[in-house]
Design a protein around this motif. Structure first.
Motif, mmCIF file in Angstrom:
data_model
loop_
_atom_site.group_PDB
_atom_site.id
_atom_site.type_symbol
_atom_site.label_atom_id
_atom_site.label_comp_id
_atom_site.label_asym_id
_atom_site.label_seq_id
_atom_site.Cartn_x
_atom_site.Cartn_y
_atom_site.Cartn_z
ATOM 1 N N GLY A 145 0.798 -1.212 0.000
ATOM 2 C CA GLY A 145 0.000 0.000 0.000
ATOM 3 C C GLY A 145 0.835 1.268 0.000
ATOM 4 N N GLY A 146 2.161 1.109 0.106
ATOM 5 C CA GLY A 146 3.069 2.254 0.087
ATOM 6 C C GLY A 146 3.326 2.732 -1.330
ATOM 7 N N GLU A 147 4.224 3.674 -1.439
ATOM 8 C CA GLU A 147 4.569 4.234 -2.746
ATOM 9 C C GLU A 147 5.964 3.783 -3.162
ATOM 10 O OE1 GLU A 147 4.132 8.430 -2.158
ATOM 11 O OE2 GLU A 147 1.996 8.348 -2.605
ATOM 12 N N ILE A 148 6.134 3.595 -4.466
ATOM 13 C CA ILE A 148 7.419 3.211 -5.039
ATOM 14 C C ILE A 148 7.780 4.239 -6.100
ATOM 15 C CG2 ILE A 148 8.665 1.460 -6.365
ATOM 16 C CD1 ILE A 148 6.664 -0.602 -5.354
ATOM 17 N N GLU A 149 9.024 4.719 -6.064
ATOM 18 C CA GLU A 149 9.520 5.584 -7.140
ATOM 19 C C GLU A 149 10.008 4.700 -8.276
ATOM 20 O OE1 GLU A 149 12.665 8.079 -5.739
ATOM 21 O OE2 GLU A 149 11.314 9.358 -4.611
ATOM 22 N N LYS A 150 9.600 5.031 -9.488
ATOM 23 C CA LYS A 150 10.084 4.312 -10.666
ATOM 24 C C LYS A 150 10.649 5.333 -11.641
ATOM 25 C CE LYS A 150 8.446 0.301 -11.611
ATOM 26 N NZ LYS A 150 7.675 -0.733 -12.259
ATOM 27 N N TRP A 151 11.662 4.925 -12.376
ATOM 28 C CA TRP A 151 12.392 5.805 -13.278
ATOM 29 C C TRP A 151 12.332 5.259 -14.700
ATOM 30 C CZ3 TRP A 151 14.577 10.091 -11.045
ATOM 31 C CH2 TRP A 151 14.627 10.092 -9.663
ATOM 32 N N GLY A 152 12.208 6.147 -15.675
ATOM 33 C CA GLY A 152 12.179 5.742 -17.073
ATOM 34 C C GLY A 152 12.886 6.765 -17.947
ATOM 35 N N LEU A 153 13.491 6.288 -19.017
ATOM 36 C CA LEU A 153 14.133 7.174 -19.987
ATOM 37 C C LEU A 153 13.090 7.800 -20.899
ATOM 38 C CD1 LEU A 153 17.212 5.143 -21.311
ATOM 39 C CD2 LEU A 153 17.259 7.245 -19.973
ATOM 40 N N LEU A 154 13.207 9.079 -21.126
ATOM 41 C CA LEU A 154 12.405 9.746 -22.148
ATOM 42 C C LEU A 154 13.143 9.606 -23.475
ATOM 43 C CD1 LEU A 154 11.381 12.899 -20.100
ATOM 44 C CD2 LEU A 154 9.994 10.889 -20.604
ATOM 45 N N ARG A 155 12.524 9.983 -24.565
ATOM 46 C CA ARG A 155 13.118 9.771 -25.888
ATOM 47 C C ARG A 155 14.509 10.403 -25.998
ATOM 48 N NH1 ARG A 155 14.685 6.610 -29.210
ATOM 49 N NH2 ARG A 155 15.109 7.424 -31.259
ATOM 50 N N ASP A 156 14.679 11.640 -25.540
ATOM 51 C CA ASP A 156 16.008 12.262 -25.601
ATOM 52 C C ASP A 156 17.022 11.493 -24.765
ATOM 53 O OD1 ASP A 156 15.112 14.215 -27.323
ATOM 54 O OD2 ASP A 156 15.015 15.804 -25.811
ATOM 55 N N GLY A 157 16.585 10.922 -23.651
ATOM 56 C CA GLY A 157 17.458 10.100 -22.825
ATOM 57 C C GLY A 157 17.863 8.815 -23.536
ATOM 58 N N GLU A 158 16.926 8.236 -24.288
ATOM 59 C CA GLU A 158 17.247 7.035 -25.068
ATOM 60 C C GLU A 158 18.301 7.349 -26.126
ATOM 61 O OE1 GLU A 158 13.709 5.381 -26.745
ATOM 62 O OE2 GLU A 158 12.806 5.012 -24.801
ATOM 63 N N VAL A 159 18.127 8.469 -26.815
ATOM 64 C CA VAL A 159 19.083 8.864 -27.855
ATOM 65 C C VAL A 159 20.460 9.083 -27.234
ATOM 66 C CG1 VAL A 159 19.679 10.685 -29.505
ATOM 67 C CG2 VAL A 159 17.337 9.823 -29.391
ATOM 68 N N LEU A 160 20.511 9.802 -26.128
ATOM 69 C CA LEU A 160 21.785 10.042 -25.455
ATOM 70 C C LEU A 160 22.398 8.731 -24.977
ATOM 71 C CD1 LEU A 160 23.918 11.982 -24.410
ATOM 72 C CD2 LEU A 160 22.530 12.261 -22.341
ATOM 73 N N GLY A 161 21.587 7.851 -24.434
ATOM 74 C CA GLY A 161 22.077 6.548 -23.988
ATOM 75 C C GLY A 161 22.667 5.738 -25.133
ATOM 76 N N GLU A 162 22.031 5.767 -26.291
ATOM 77 C CA GLU A 162 22.553 5.061 -27.462
ATOM 78 C C GLU A 162 23.897 5.640 -27.889
ATOM 79 O OE1 GLU A 162 19.432 5.347 -30.366
ATOM 80 O OE2 GLU A 162 18.114 4.019 -29.232
ATOM 81 N N LEU A 163 24.019 6.961 -27.855
ATOM 82 C CA LEU A 163 25.293 7.598 -28.199
ATOM 83 C C LEU A 163 26.386 7.227 -27.202
ATOM 84 C CD1 LEU A 163 23.984 11.134 -29.233
ATOM 85 C CD2 LEU A 163 24.903 9.360 -30.750
ATOM 86 N N CYS A 164 26.047 7.196 -25.928
ATOM 87 C CA CYS A 164 27.020 6.796 -24.910
ATOM 88 C C CYS A 164 27.446 5.339 -25.103
ATOM 89 C CB CYS A 164 26.440 6.993 -23.510
ATOM 90 S SG CYS A 164 26.239 8.722 -23.033
ATOM 91 N N ALA A 165 26.493 4.469 -25.407
ATOM 92 C CA ALA A 165 26.812 3.057 -25.639
ATOM 93 C C ALA A 165 27.702 2.909 -26.876
ATOM 94 C CB ALA A 165 25.531 2.239 -25.788
ATOM 95 N N ASP A 166 27.423 3.662 -27.938
ATOM 96 C CA ASP A 166 28.268 3.630 -29.136
ATOM 97 C C ASP A 166 29.690 4.061 -28.800
ATOM 98 O OD1 ASP A 166 26.096 2.827 -30.645
ATOM 99 O OD2 ASP A 166 25.736 4.819 -31.520
ATOM 100 N N PHE A 167 29.822 5.121 -28.015
ATOM 101 C CA PHE A 167 31.133 5.611 -27.607
ATOM 102 C C PHE A 167 31.867 4.555 -26.780
ATOM 103 C CE2 PHE A 167 33.922 7.718 -24.562
ATOM 104 C CZ PHE A 167 34.738 8.442 -25.419
ATOM 105 N N ASP A 168 31.152 3.945 -25.834
ATOM 106 C CA ASP A 168 31.761 2.909 -24.993
ATOM 107 C C ASP A 168 32.252 1.744 -25.833
ATOM 108 O OD1 ASP A 168 32.270 1.571 -22.341
ATOM 109 O OD2 ASP A 168 30.815 0.168 -23.194
#
Length: 84
Positions: A56-79
Motif C-alpha cells: 500500500g506504500g509508494e514506489i519511485e520508478k524511473w524511465g528514460l524519455l526519448r532524448d534520454g534514449e538517444v543520449l544513452g545510445e550515443l554513450c553506448a556507441d562511444f563505450d
C-alpha cells in the motif's frame, strides 16, 4: 515506457559506472544516483510514483524519455568504440 525502481536501476547500471551508485560520497553526503534530479530537469528521464499493491506504500520508478534514449545510445556507441 519501461520503468525501473531505484534498486533495479542501480543493480543494472552499477557494473557500467565508475562512481558508486550506493555509497554516499564524502562530499555533501550524496551518491552518484543524486544526479537523477538533474536528468529530470534536462528532460532525459522521468520519475513516477506508483502504489505498491502488496504494502500500500509508494514506489519511485524511473524511465528514460526519448532524448534520454538517444543520449544513452550515443554513450553506448562511444563505450563500444573505446573499450571493445
Amino acid at each position: 515506457l519501461l520503468t525501473l525502481t531505484e534498486d533495479q536501476l542501480k543493480r543494472m547500471a552499477q557494473p557500467m559506472c565508475r562512481s558508486n551508485l550506493y555509497d554516499k560520497g564524502r562530499i555533501r553526503g550524496r551518491n552518484a544516483f543524486a544526479c537523477m534530479e538533474g536528468l529530470i530537469e534536462k528532460g532525459l528521464v522521468r520519475k513516477e510514483i506508483v502504489r505498491n499493491a502488496e504494502t500500500g506504500g509508494e514506489i519511485e520508478k524511473w524511465g528514460l524519455l526519448r532524448d534520454g534514449e538517444v543520449l544513452g545510445e550515443l554513450c553506448a556507441d562511444f563505450d563500444r568504440a573505446v573499450n571493445h
